[in-house]
Design an enzyme around this catalytic site. Structure first.
Site, short mmCIF file in Angstrom:
data_model
loop_
_atom_site.label_atom_id
_atom_site.label_comp_id
_atom_site.label_asym_id
_atom_site.label_seq_id
_atom_site.Cartn_x
_atom_site.Cartn_y
_atom_site.Cartn_z
CB THR A 24 -12.54 1.66 -3.41
OG1 THR A 24 -13.48 2.42 -3.13
CG2 THR A 24 -13.67 0.46 -2.78
N GLY A 25 -9.17 1.60 -3.96
CA GLY A 25 -9.12 3.21 -4.16
C GLY A 25 -7.64 3.06 -2.97
CB ALA A 26 -6.26 0.54 -0.39
CG ASN A 27 -3.51 2.87 -6.15
OD1 ASN A 27 -5.28 2.36 -6.38
ND2 ASN A 27 -3.27 3.32 -6.97
CB SER A 28 -3.03 6.59 -5.53
OG SER A 28 -4.00 6.60 -5.38
N GLY A 29 -3.79 8.38 -2.85
CA GLY A 29 -4.49 10.00 -2.03
C GLY A 29 -4.68 8.69 -0.55
CE1 TYR A 184 -15.53 13.71 -8.58
CE2 TYR A 184 -16.28 16.02 -7.63
CZ TYR A 184 -15.58 15.30 -7.51
OH TYR A 184 -14.17 15.05 -6.18
#
Length: 324
Positions: A24-29, A184
């Site tokens: 998940t969240g594979a498009n950055s960082g 957070y």
């Protein structure tokens, strides 16, 4: 906690041909760097991204950077908005329709220290995305994980900030008062509590599966920019960029604990992995000890029950015996 096993880099990752990985969240960082590393080992990586357009851009970039053929695996982009439980269910349905197996699930995406916002279901955004969205996703993909031959893994990305966190069951969504860092920290503690409780339930069900938590230390990613950008605070944004430039390790190095937890044969269920260098902010990954609260089984069980109620997602795993 297991002892330090020495320096570990992606050079020690096993071959992953014919394995399917969801990030998940594979498009950055961190997610982007983990995706590259998995693909280089031959895995088929499902890049679960809130924006398909950004996911496709990241996919093309990985192919360009690895044009010489070092990324032997394949990449697939799929839409997943963790702030919308309907999107989470749709992603899982489409994944199961296309794939019979799931070897590794990396619950990596997240938001950090943003002004108070709510998800589609009205959850506080950080708790909703970082914990509840991933709780629901893992539950929807549980059958795929358990039906896959051999050992499978769920790796949940936390943060060293979890050490300042607690779970405020009385005001879980911070409706009465809101501090961005407290919210957070709560969400990141929830990540660790979830990872440990999932392992207990795997154990009680005799499932050939591992659940581990990890944290990246201090890694330079776009995650730190989100809060200042949402506040339109140029001063905070530049201060964060300056801190990243001076203090942070690279996103590639920050992804190492997740990759280690996801692939190293010596990893045991219920471990917490992070950088072993200065103040656990940088360095080679190792198994570490998380906060004392994170080992509280009563908190973990209560959080699990609340998470099931809020998401309407239940896990077909036996409930472990309550601790004394």
């Amino acid at each position: 906690m297991s002892p330090n096993r020495g320096e570990w880099t992606t050079a020690r990752m096993p071959e992953m041909d014919e394995q399917i990985v969801v990030v998940t969240g594979a498009n950055s960082g961190l997610g982007y760097e983990a995706t590259r590393a998995f693909a280089r080992q031959g895995a088929h990586v499902v890049m679960a991204c809130r924006s398909e357009e950004r996911g496709e851009t990241a996919k093309r970039q990985i192919r360009t950077e690895d044009a010489e053929g070092s990324a032997r695996g394949s990449l697939e982009v799929a839409e997943l908005d963790l702030a919308d439980l309907d999107s989470v269910r749709s992603f899982a349905d489409e994944f199961r329709a296309a794939h019979d197996e799931l070897h590794v699930l990396c619950n990596n995406a997240g938001v950090m220290a943003i002004p108070r916002r709510e998800t589609a279901e009205g959850f506080e955004m950080q708790f909703g995305v970082n914990h509840l969205g991933h709780f629901a996703l893992t539950g929807h993909l549980l059958d795929a994980l358990l039906d896959t031959p051999g050992q499978t893994r769920v790796v949940t990305q936390s943060s060293g900030v979890h050490e300042r966190g607690d779970i405020d069951f009385r005001d879980l969504h911070h409706e009465e008062s809101y501090d961005e860092w407290d919210a957070y920290a709560q969400s990141k503690l929830a990540n660790v509590l979830f990872a440990y409780e999932l392992q207990r339930r795997f154990d009680d069900a005799d499932a050939d599966a591992i659940s581990a938590a990890c944290h990246p230390g201090y890694a330079a990613t776009n995650l730190q920019h989100r809060g200042p950008e949402m506040r339109d605070s140029t001063l905070r944004l530049w201060a964060m960029k300056a801190a990243n430039a001076v203090l942070a390790q690279s996103a590639a190095d920050g992804a190492l604990p997740m990759l280690y937890a996801a692939t190293a044969p010596e990893i045991e269920g219920g471990e917490y992995v992070g950088p072993g260098g200065l103040l656990n902010m940088r360095g080679a990954p190792e198994a570490q000890r998380s906060s004392e609260i994170s080992y509280d089984r009563n908190r973990a069980e209560r959080l699990w029950e609340v998470s099931e109620e809020l998401t309407s997602v239940t896990y077909d795993l036996e409930r472990p015996a309550t601790a004394d």
